[in-house]
Motif scaffolding. Structure first.
Motif: not given
Length: 372
Positions: A129-132, A91-98, A63-64
């Motif tokens: 990681v900072q972006r997430i 990381a990296p699934l936290g990129l989905l947050a917004p 899952l990405l």
């Protein structure tokens, strides 16, 4: 009741430390409060059928944060009215947050497990990681050590809060019976030092084997039981060849059998050490806590958060030079020399784990993060 969407690649029946951590956290949440989005692994249909909450599996083994995953997660937020999202690994699934916040989620929490301390040491990974973190309300850490590594990169971008793995104190208990394990490996009633861990250089089994002749010089009947498999197994077997039956390697052991393997020991030892300039490091060291829950005194190394899993001088000993066979042997023989002290340390460790590290305590920590 508010609902939480759990987005995770790390989920049973796939095995591993993160999978176990995530499943144990969810087991202690109200079933009606959860929906899970996860990847597929062999046996997933049967596993999901016995869960008390819905699990949606993407048609992938990994899952990405792809557009398809983003759409599926946002649809679940809307369908189930999820107001919180928990990322099983930030990381990296936290990129989905917004996107999930736009779909209606009010609070988003990302869990870290220790390996992220290596990520923030590398420029490109640190930026990721900072972006997430910038899209999350909370990023968790498992130990004071990992917080110290994460904080310089993430403070000011999100809130940091501790969420450590817990111990099932009903499974890992002084009542566990190691008799069958002792019989299986011919240990008899000898004093047994046990190490339960993957066989990799960081864990320090090589130093323990090198220390064993010194232990035998003082306790000729002592046995060393190395429980687990891993890439270092062949090298360790060669190193132990001259010690005869004084060193036993079990190979990989099913998780359900671990309590009886701890219980076969009198002392638990894992002299872990940091390697590769700090990139190969122990995040916490749950095996020390599991051993303590079984009533064993523990001997730990200094890598990363490992000393936080020991009350040094009360539940066990932290060896300041875990690369030294002499230092490790001295810590081991001190406990074998004094069984009453060793038992007292084991009892103190059990009480501490019940108080601080049980899943009941950890579940309350999670609830406070999801329901502030």
């Amino acid at each position: 009741m508010s609902r939480t969407l759990v987005v995770t690649n790390d989920f049973p029946p796939r095995q591993g430390g993160i999978q176990t951590f995530v499943a144990a956290l969810l087991e202690r949440r109200p079933p009606g409060s959860l929906v899970v989005l996860a990847s597929r692994s062999p046996g997933w249909e049967a596993y999901d059928a016995q869960l008390p909450y819905p699990v949606v599996r993407q048609r992938t083994s990994m899952l990405l944060p792809t557009p398809a995953t983003a759409r599926a997660a946002a649809a679940l937020v809307r369908e189930y009215g999820c107001d919180t999202v928990l990322f099983g690994a930030a990381a990296p699934l936290g990129l989905l947050a917004p996107g999930l916040r736009a779909a209606g989620a009010r609070r988003l929490v990302g869990v870290t497990h220790g390996h992220e301390t290596g990520w923030v040491a590398l420029p490109v990974a640190r930026q990721l990681v900072q972006r997430i973190a910038g899209g999350l309300d909370v990023v968790t850490y498992i130990s004071g050590y990992t917080r110290g590594r994460l904080a310089p990169a993430l403070e000011g971008r999100t809130r940091l809060a501790q969420l450590s793995p817990g111990v099932d104190v009903d499974r890992f208990t002084p009542a566990a019976d190691g008799t069958a394990v002792r019989r299986r490996y011919g240990l008899g009633d000898a004093p047994v030092v046990v190490c339960v861990s993957r066989l990799v250089p960081r864990k320090g089994q090589d130093v323990l084997v090198a220390a064993w002749p010194r232990v035998l010089a003082r306790h000729p009947g002592a046995r060393l039981l190395l429980v687990g498999g891993g890439p270092d197994e062949a090298r360790l077997r060669r190193a132990a060849r001259g010690l005869g039956d004084a060193v036993v390697l079990t190979g990989a052991v099913p998780p359900a059998q671990l309590p009886e393997h701890y219980a076969a020991g009198d002392v638990f030892v894992m002299p872990c050490r940091t390697r590769r300039g700090g990139l190969d490091v122990e995040g916490l060291g749950m095996v020390y806590l599991e051993a303590a829950a079984c009533g064993l005194p523990v001997v730990a190394g200094t890598s990363g958060g490992a000393p936080e899993a020991v009350l040094d001088g009360e539940s066990g000993t932290v060896v300041r030079d875990p690369r030294s066979p002499e230092a490790v042997a001295a810590a081991v023989t001190a406990l074998l020399d004094d069984p009453p002290r060793a038992r007292a340390m084991g009892a103190a460790g059990r009480a501490w784990v019940e108080r601080r590290w049980s899943w009941t305590t950890i579940a309350a920590d999670l609830a406070a993060l999801l329901e502030p």
